[in-house]
Design an enzyme around this catalytic site. Structure first.
Site, PDB file in Angstrom:
ATOM      1  N   LYS A  74       0.851  -1.196   0.000  1.00  0.00           N
ATOM      2  CA  LYS A  74       0.000   0.000   0.000  1.00  0.00           C
ATOM      3  C   LYS A  74       0.884   1.242   0.000  1.00  0.00           C
ATOM      4  O   LYS A  74       1.926   1.266   0.671  1.00  0.00           O
ATOM      5  CB  LYS A  74      -0.891  -0.061   1.256  1.00  0.00           C
ATOM      6  CG  LYS A  74      -1.979   0.987   1.339  1.00  0.00           C
ATOM      7  CD  LYS A  74      -2.856   0.705   2.571  1.00  0.00           C
ATOM      8  CE  LYS A  74      -3.952   1.724   2.762  1.00  0.00           C
ATOM      9  NZ  LYS A  74      -4.812   1.426   3.932  1.00  0.00           N
ATOM     10  N   SER A 149      -9.746   1.411   3.096  1.00  0.00           N
ATOM     11  CA  SER A 149      -8.914   2.220   2.233  1.00  0.00           C
ATOM     12  C   SER A 149      -7.855   1.418   1.463  1.00  0.00           C
ATOM     13  O   SER A 149      -7.270   1.958   0.534  1.00  0.00           O
ATOM     14  CB  SER A 149      -8.212   3.287   3.070  1.00  0.00           C
ATOM     15  OG  SER A 149      -7.328   2.697   4.000  1.00  0.00           O
ATOM     16  N   SER A 173      -9.748  -1.070   7.196  1.00  0.00           N
ATOM     17  CA  SER A 173      -9.250  -0.855   5.837  1.00  0.00           C
ATOM     18  C   SER A 173      -8.594  -2.044   5.154  1.00  0.00           C
ATOM     19  O   SER A 173      -8.331  -1.986   3.950  1.00  0.00           O
ATOM     20  CB  SER A 173      -8.280   0.320   5.823  1.00  0.00           C
ATOM     21  OG  SER A 173      -9.016   1.500   5.754  1.00  0.00           O
TER      22      SER A 173
END
Ligand code: GLN
Length: 482
Positions: A74, A149, A173
């Site tokens: 990420k 997310s 997330s």
């Protein structure tokens, strides 16, 4: 192929690291322009160096649980020499000067880090629509959100662009996008995986964790990334990292689900706010588990407080953590306004932050600053901390009675892109079942349950440091029930 099988093929030299990497890079090439899962795909040079080193490790018999396996991370996790944008304009030109501990460990163990994935700006969001780099699309249906997310990491795994990815989970997330894209995602116990080098959103809640298509794959990567790190003062000293054995087989102790005590919050599952498909799929799973396990009804009296409690604490911590993006120390600096040079520091900060942050991030900074301000601190922040303690105690009581909890990851199925973006409260409600786990620091794993040609996300919640146990249970469910 799941990561565990790829590893086997690499070790037995049925396939080379280059072949496997090329195959995934090819998938990235064809799919990323549609799905938008990656913000950065690394240059050939950097990838080739990793490939050569991993192949050399294998040739010399220097084997690890992730050697030669392509991994995506990420884009709020630092990798030296490459951008860490956090999907924000304010960090769009920022180059990491150091490696996060998880990156350091992956590189040391010969993983092939292929790129950095899209996310909601600074990991704030539940749909991956808050990214400066655009929406991430769901491979199961291109009109749907990927969940956020860590939407980029989830989609990268779900669409076979990598077998393994890292996300971060502050309030769901990892689990929510895993649920929306039909994969496994683990939010480890707080303190199990080092946060050093993860860009802070809400430090008391943030946790890095892995995503994959099989629980055994999560065991492989957890073996590498978990463990004490002196650079993270919240990481635990005495963690027993024994996810896999020397042959890289998961160290799962349980061979059957028999006799397990499972806590089920039936009121939550059968609440009218829960989508019917999710209700039916979860109840079907519980019915099959009931043949072997003891099902115990549990209650969460403070559940309705979890969203306000989480959003007050997360936004308060964010307002403090994001104060460092001032146009001076990091990233973007706006030096001109209306074609005039900006003369004073205050205006420079104001204009840079005004232009550099997106709407949702600004909303969080304002909520957080308000909650921490004098006169309101006691009413909001302090109260939220007290509620946090109550939620934690709730879980402690429950775990005196049961071995694990099973409940939906999200009250709804993946929604359409644009559907909730103008209604923050509706968006925040997507997190109703995930955030209390972060407030308590517990481990939780999303598992995909196939139901009518569709994947439903169900989360398993365990007691502290029961991360491996959760993977074990997921593997049993996968083998015997799914
Ligand atoms: N949706 C939650 C939020 O916006 C969770 C985000 C996360 O876990 N990073 O804060």
């Amino acid at each position: 192929m799941i990561a565990k099988e790829i590893l086997k093929n690499l070790i037995t030299k049925k396939i080379s690291v280059k072949e496997i990497t090329d195959k995934y890079l090819e998938n990235i090439k064809t799919k990323n322009s549609i799905l938008n899962a990656f913000i950065t795909v690394f240059d050939e040079d950097f990838i080739n160096k990793q490939v050569e080193r991993a192949q050399e490790m294998i040739n010399k018999g220097n084997l690890t649980p992730v050697v030669g396996l392509p991994v995506a991370i990420k884009d709020n996790i630092n990798l030296k020499g490459y951008p860490t944008t956090c999907a924000s304009k304010i960090l769009s030109n920022y180059i990491s000067p150091y490696n996060a501990t998880v990156v350091e460990k992956l590189i040391y163990n010969g993983a092939i880090i292929v790129g950095k994935t899209n996310l909601d700006e600074f990991a704030m969001g539940s749909s991956n629509e808050n990214s400066y780099y655009g929406v991430v699309k769901n491979p199961l249906n291109l009109e749907w959100v990927s969940g956020g997310s860590s939407g980029g990491s989830a989609v990268a795994v779900s669409a076979d662009m990598v077998p393994l990815a890292l996300g971060s989970d502050t309030g769901g997330s990892i689990r929510l996008p895993a649920a929306f894209t039909g994969i496994y995602g683990l939010k480890p116990t707080y303190g199990m995986v080092s946060r050093f080098g993860l860009v802070a959103y809400a430090s008391s809640l943030d946790q890095i964790g892995p995503m994959a298509k099989d629980p055994q794959d999560l065991a492989l990567i957890m073996q590498v990334i978990a463990g004490y790190d002196p650079k993270d003062s919240t990481s635990y000293k005495d963690i027993n990292v024994d996810f896999v054995n020397e042959d890289f087989e998961p160290n799962f102790e349980l061979q059957s689900l028999k006799g397990l005590k499972i806590g089920i919050p039936f009121k939550i599952i059968n609440d009218q706010g829960v989508d019917k498909t999710i209700k039916d799929a979860t109840n079907k799973l519980i019915n099959s588990l009931a043949k072997e396990c003891e099902i115990i009804e549990i209650e969460f009296p403070y559940l309705s407080y979890s969203i306000p409690c989480y959003y007050i604490i997360a936004s308060s911590e964010a307002s403090s953590n994001l104060a460092r993006y001032d146009g001076i120390r990091y990233g973007l600096r706006i030096e001109e306004f209306n074609n005039e040079p900006i003369e004073d520091t205050r205006t420079l900060m104001k204009i840079t932050r005004g232009q550099g942050f997106g709407l949702e991030v600004k909303r969080r900074i304002m909520i957080g600053t308000f909650c921490l301000s004098s006169g309101y601190y006691d009413a909001y922040y302090k109260k939220a901390q007290q509620v946090r303690t109550l939620i934690k105690k709730d879980f402690e009581k429950i775990f005196n009675q049961v071995d694990l909890i099973i409940m939906p990851t999200s009250p709804t199925l993946p929604f359409k892109i644009g559907e909730k973006i103008n209604d923050p409260i509706k968006m925040y409600l997507s997190d109703i079942y995930t955030v209390s786990v972060n407030l308590s620091g517990l481990p939780s794993l999303n598992i995909p349950i196939k139901y009518n040609d569709f994947y439903i996300g169900v989360q398993l919640i365990g007691n502290y440091f029961k991360d491996k146990f959760l993977l074990n249970i997921a593997n049993l469910i996968n083998t015997y029930i799914n």
